[in-house]
Design an enzyme around this catalytic site. Structure first.
Site, PDB file in Angstrom:
ATOM      1  N   GLU A  27       0.830  -1.203   0.000  1.00  4.43           N
ATOM      2  CA  GLU A  27       0.000   0.000   0.000  1.00  4.43           C
ATOM      3  C   GLU A  27       0.869   1.259   0.000  1.00  4.43           C
ATOM      4  OE1 GLU A  27      -1.491   1.829   3.557  1.00  4.43           O
ATOM      5  OE2 GLU A  27      -1.423  -0.110   4.596  1.00  4.43           O
ATOM      6  N   LYS A 164      -4.315  -2.372  14.177  1.00  4.44           N
ATOM      7  CA  LYS A 164      -3.586  -1.323  14.880  1.00  4.44           C
ATOM      8  C   LYS A 164      -4.046  -1.249  16.329  1.00  4.44           C
ATOM      9  CE  LYS A 164      -2.767   1.462  10.727  1.00  4.44           C
ATOM     10  NZ  LYS A 164      -3.511   0.670   9.735  1.00  4.44           N
TER      11      LYS A 164
END
Length: 322
Positions: A27, A164
């Site tokens: 990404e 995360k």
């Protein structure tokens, strides 16, 4: 309409696709919005080299002047990172792709957008830092990352360090389960939490090695090809950050709580929340979280490349053994 009319595939990636060589998608928000400049571009180029050293072809994905580009060059990565410091690069999730194309803008792709574009190009192994998920307090804000929705119908294997740590990990795993996304942790029972190896939340499955994950990828390809017109979910593979790079869990948790309070105080919302929190946590942890971030993305990229290499040698016909 041909693939070339909506996706620009670089020559080195096009050659790897043609020769059925292993490819790892990467990404772009990680180096434009997830890390400060120039650390971001430097890290991205190093991550690409990690993929090459493990025998696979890296394919960094972004939107350049309205074109979906698979396989950015070194110059394009550097240029995009610089443009992001001038606020000339949008953070692009799945919902933003049409608008970015329509306005011929530059866009750094999130996990959702990267997975979608990678799938268009026929790439199904993807390395990133961590996936988005259910934000803390989502029971009132309804803030749930599009990553979880996109993976419900995009057959791409995302190799990451888990969700995360700023997210609500139990609820994130619940949403992935609801969406039919395969989830596994590597080498341990519990799902990793990005900066720390153990979230305290049990993963649905534990896999031991890249070989095991490659078999999962081969199975995903088998099912997808058996019913090519149906939507097929992807997979999330949680790879614990190397022990020597693990950030102190208590320090990161305290910094995250402080950053969340500050984001609320400033009224920061939507896709601006995660970059703000990550930057705040890095500052409050005196750079420890950034160093951990660099270590984990390189580790994930190495693992993903091993998966792609092994999966490229596996057959995906109904009569074959995986």
């Amino acid at each position: 309409m041909s693939l070339s009319s909506c996706v620009v595939v670089s020559e080195h990636v096009k050659d790897a696709i043609k020769r059925n060589k292993p490819i790892v998608a990467l990404e772009s928000t990680i180096f434009t919005h997830g890390m400060p400049h120039p650390d971001g571009a430097k890290t991205q180029l190093e991550v690409e080299q990690v993929v090459r050293a493990a025998g696979a072809t890296p394919a960094t994905i972004a939107i350049l002047n309205g074109s979906l580009v698979v396989g950015l060059s070194k110059d394009e990565i550097t240029s995009l990172a610089i443009l992001s410091t001038q606020h000339k690069v949008d953070k692009v999730s799945r919902r933003d792709i049409y608008q970015c194309i329509a306005q011929a803008k530059n866009g750094a792709t999130t996990v959702a957008a990267t997975a979608f574009i990678a799938s268009l190009a026929g790439i199904d192994v993807f390395a990133t830092g961590g996936i988005g998920g259910v934000h803390r307090g989502a029971e009132t804000t309804m803030d749930v990352s599009n990553d979880l929705v996109e993976l419900a119908h995009t057959p791409v294997c995302v190799c990451c360090a888990g969700a995360k740590s700023i997210l609500d990990i139990p609820r994130t795993l619940e949403v992935l389960e609801t969406n039919g996304v395969a989830v596994a942790s590597v080498g341990q029972s519990n799902f990793p939490a990005f900066f720390t190896r153990d979230s305290g939340v049990r993963a649905p499955t534990s896999l031991a090695s890249p070989d095991d994950v490659a078999r999962l990828v081969a199975a995903m390809r088998l099912v997808s090809r058996a019913a090519p017109h149906a939507a097929h979910p992807g997979a999330v593979i949680g790879i614990p950050i190397p022990a020597q790079a693990e950030a102190d869990a208590a320090e990161v948790e305290a910094a995250t709580e402080e950053a969340l309070r500050e984001a609320n105080r400033r009224g920061i919302e939507g896709n601006a929340v995660t970059p703000f929190i990550l930057a705040e946590v890095n500052t409050r942890s005196k750079g420890n979280s950034l160093r951990a971030n660099v270590a984990l993305i390189k580790n994930n990229a190495h693992f993903a490349a091993q998966v792609a290499v092994r999966a490229s040698t596996m057959t995906t016909t109904p009569s074959s053994r995986l």
